[in-house]
Design a protein around this motif. Sequence first.
Motif, mmCIF file in Angstrom:
data_model
loop_
_atom_site.group_PDB
_atom_site.id
_atom_site.type_symbol
_atom_site.label_atom_id
_atom_site.label_comp_id
_atom_site.label_asym_id
_atom_site.label_seq_id
_atom_site.Cartn_x
_atom_site.Cartn_y
_atom_site.Cartn_z
ATOM 1 N N VAL A 207 -23.024 1.733 2.366
ATOM 2 C CA VAL A 207 -24.209 1.038 2.866
ATOM 3 C C VAL A 207 -24.787 0.189 1.747
ATOM 4 N N LEU A 208 -24.940 -1.116 2.003
ATOM 5 C CA LEU A 208 -25.575 -2.037 1.067
ATOM 6 C C LEU A 208 -26.631 -2.806 1.850
ATOM 7 N N ASP A 209 -27.877 -2.392 1.701
ATOM 8 C CA ASP A 209 -28.975 -2.913 2.515
ATOM 9 C C ASP A 209 -29.963 -3.635 1.598
ATOM 10 N N LEU A 210 -29.960 -4.974 1.667
ATOM 11 C CA LEU A 210 -30.738 -5.798 0.738
ATOM 12 C C LEU A 210 -31.659 -6.771 1.461
ATOM 13 N N ASP A 211 -31.861 -6.586 2.753
ATOM 14 C CA ASP A 211 -32.598 -7.592 3.507
ATOM 15 C C ASP A 211 -34.061 -7.657 3.100
ATOM 16 N N THR A 212 -34.675 -8.786 3.414
ATOM 17 C CA THR A 212 -36.113 -9.018 3.231
ATOM 18 C C THR A 212 -36.528 -8.841 1.778
ATOM 19 N N ASN A 213 -35.891 -9.635 0.929
ATOM 20 C CA ASN A 213 -36.254 -9.765 -0.480
ATOM 21 C C ASN A 213 -36.266 -11.261 -0.801
ATOM 22 N N ALA A 214 -36.074 -11.598 -2.058
ATOM 23 C CA ALA A 214 -36.046 -13.009 -2.450
ATOM 24 C C ALA A 214 -34.826 -13.283 -3.334
ATOM 25 N N PHE A 215 -33.708 -12.647 -3.003
ATOM 26 C CA PHE A 215 -32.479 -12.861 -3.757
ATOM 27 C C PHE A 215 -31.977 -14.292 -3.566
ATOM 28 N N THR A 216 -31.321 -14.808 -4.601
ATOM 29 C CA THR A 216 -30.795 -16.168 -4.586
ATOM 30 C C THR A 216 -29.336 -16.162 -5.019
ATOM 31 N N GLY A 217 -28.751 -17.381 -5.055
ATOM 32 C CA GLY A 217 -27.377 -17.514 -5.524
ATOM 33 C C GLY A 217 -26.375 -17.247 -4.421
ATOM 34 N N THR A 218 -25.127 -17.163 -4.798
ATOM 35 C CA THR A 218 -24.040 -16.981 -3.840
ATOM 36 C C THR A 218 -23.641 -15.508 -3.755
ATOM 37 N N ILE A 219 -22.928 -15.191 -2.694
ATOM 38 C CA ILE A 219 -22.329 -13.866 -2.560
ATOM 39 C C ILE A 219 -20.947 -13.924 -3.205
ATOM 40 N N SER A 220 -20.698 -13.078 -4.172
ATOM 41 C CA SER A 220 -19.441 -13.115 -4.910
ATOM 42 C C SER A 220 -18.244 -12.837 -4.002
ATOM 43 N N SER A 221 -17.136 -13.499 -4.300
ATOM 44 C CA SER A 221 -15.900 -13.230 -3.560
ATOM 45 C C SER A 221 -15.415 -11.802 -3.792
ATOM 46 N N PHE A 222 -15.926 -11.162 -4.851
ATOM 47 C CA PHE A 222 -15.545 -9.779 -5.130
ATOM 48 C C PHE A 222 -16.118 -8.801 -4.101
ATOM 49 N N VAL A 223 -16.959 -9.298 -3.183
ATOM 50 C CA VAL A 223 -17.437 -8.445 -2.104
ATOM 51 C C VAL A 223 -16.251 -7.855 -1.335
ATOM 52 N N GLY A 224 -15.134 -8.542 -1.345
ATOM 53 C CA GLY A 224 -13.946 -8.047 -0.665
ATOM 54 C C GLY A 224 -13.375 -6.781 -1.279
ATOM 55 N N SER A 225 -13.862 -6.405 -2.463
ATOM 56 C CA SER A 225 -13.404 -5.178 -3.119
ATOM 57 C C SER A 225 -14.080 -3.930 -2.566
ATOM 58 N N LEU A 226 -15.143 -4.116 -1.793
ATOM 59 C CA LEU A 226 -15.909 -2.971 -1.293
ATOM 60 C C LEU A 226 -15.230 -2.416 -0.045
ATOM 61 N N GLU A 227 -14.100 -1.790 -0.236
ATOM 62 C CA GLU A 227 -13.234 -1.404 0.871
ATOM 63 C C GLU A 227 -13.833 -0.340 1.781
ATOM 64 N N ASN A 228 -14.852 0.371 1.309
ATOM 65 C CA ASN A 228 -15.483 1.414 2.134
ATOM 66 C C ASN A 228 -16.778 0.957 2.795
ATOM 67 N N LEU A 229 -17.116 -0.310 2.634
ATOM 68 C CA LEU A 229 -18.397 -0.807 3.139
ATOM 69 C C LEU A 229 -18.412 -0.823 4.666
ATOM 70 N N LYS A 230 -19.445 -0.188 5.225
ATOM 71 C CA LYS A 230 -19.627 -0.165 6.679
ATOM 72 C C LYS A 230 -20.860 -0.944 7.126
#
Length: 315
Positions: A207-230
């Motif tokens: 679980v990666l829950d980051l909504d409703t903040n003020a994050f900026t920038g791009t989402i890294s292509s390494f997100v594909g490494s999170l093989e257990n992410l649901k």
Amino acid sequence: PIEITAVPTMTISSAPSSLWTQVEKIIEGVTPPEVLHNETTPQNSAYNWMQQQTPILTGGISALLTCPSCLLERYALAVLYFASNGDGWYRCTRKEAPESSENCSNDASRFLSDASVCVWRGIKCGNDDGRVTGIDLDENNLAGSIPAEIMVFENLNTLKLDENQLTGSIPSNIGHFLKQLTELDLDKNSLTGTLPESLFEIQTLSVLDLDTNAFTGTISSFVGSLENLKWFQIDRNSFTGQMPIEISSLINLRYFTFIDNDFTGTVPAPICELITIKKSLDYLWGSCEYCDTSCCTFCCPEDGPCQGSNMPANP
């Protein structure tokens, strides 16, 4: 900002006169001395609390030194308390707080009590070694930043600090230390900055829950490494650039929402195929301008009502 590069280990001397010096050296392994001894820092407040409180603990300093990692976790929780205005929390403030919260089952479960941290409200420990495995302080009026000392919790599975008033950024080396983390829940705060690359090294994340903040920038292509992410929720931030196609490789992903960001282009076709062809993704929720209902199960335009079905619930 402080950056921890390694969690220290030490050989403990039995000489009584050197015991507190050993405690200090262990703590200085994660907090630079110039920060630790600066009277304006939460680290200094935590250090002073340790000095004042340790003599009343069962076994005193010697007991703490039998488990240096436990000592560091106790110190780091105190840093978190002072860094997030702990005296203003809704629940289980320290007993000495000017307006001590009554919403606590007993004094032992208050933060900074002389009891084991394992009975402090919101803290969960492993059954065998007493190491902290869970921190759940959601909806508790935490206000301040996430201190770098959070990195000492090497056995941590769950970190839930959602629906508070946290500011600042996610510590840059989070993925170098919290390698057993399965749930990171930071939604509904005021966190800023980019997502650190090391975050995508935590392959245990579900679980990666980051909504409703003020994050900026791009989402890294390494997100594909999170093989257990649901569960991946990044709504209501200011992420930019193209959504990484590598998200389509997350075979366990069931819920992905990204409404109200500044992505360019449209959702890559392989991500849509998780819904339309592979049918492995249950919820895909985004802005209609970026992902209409031919791809997303639910979308919201800039103006007007949202469209689609399968409005998701919390995990």
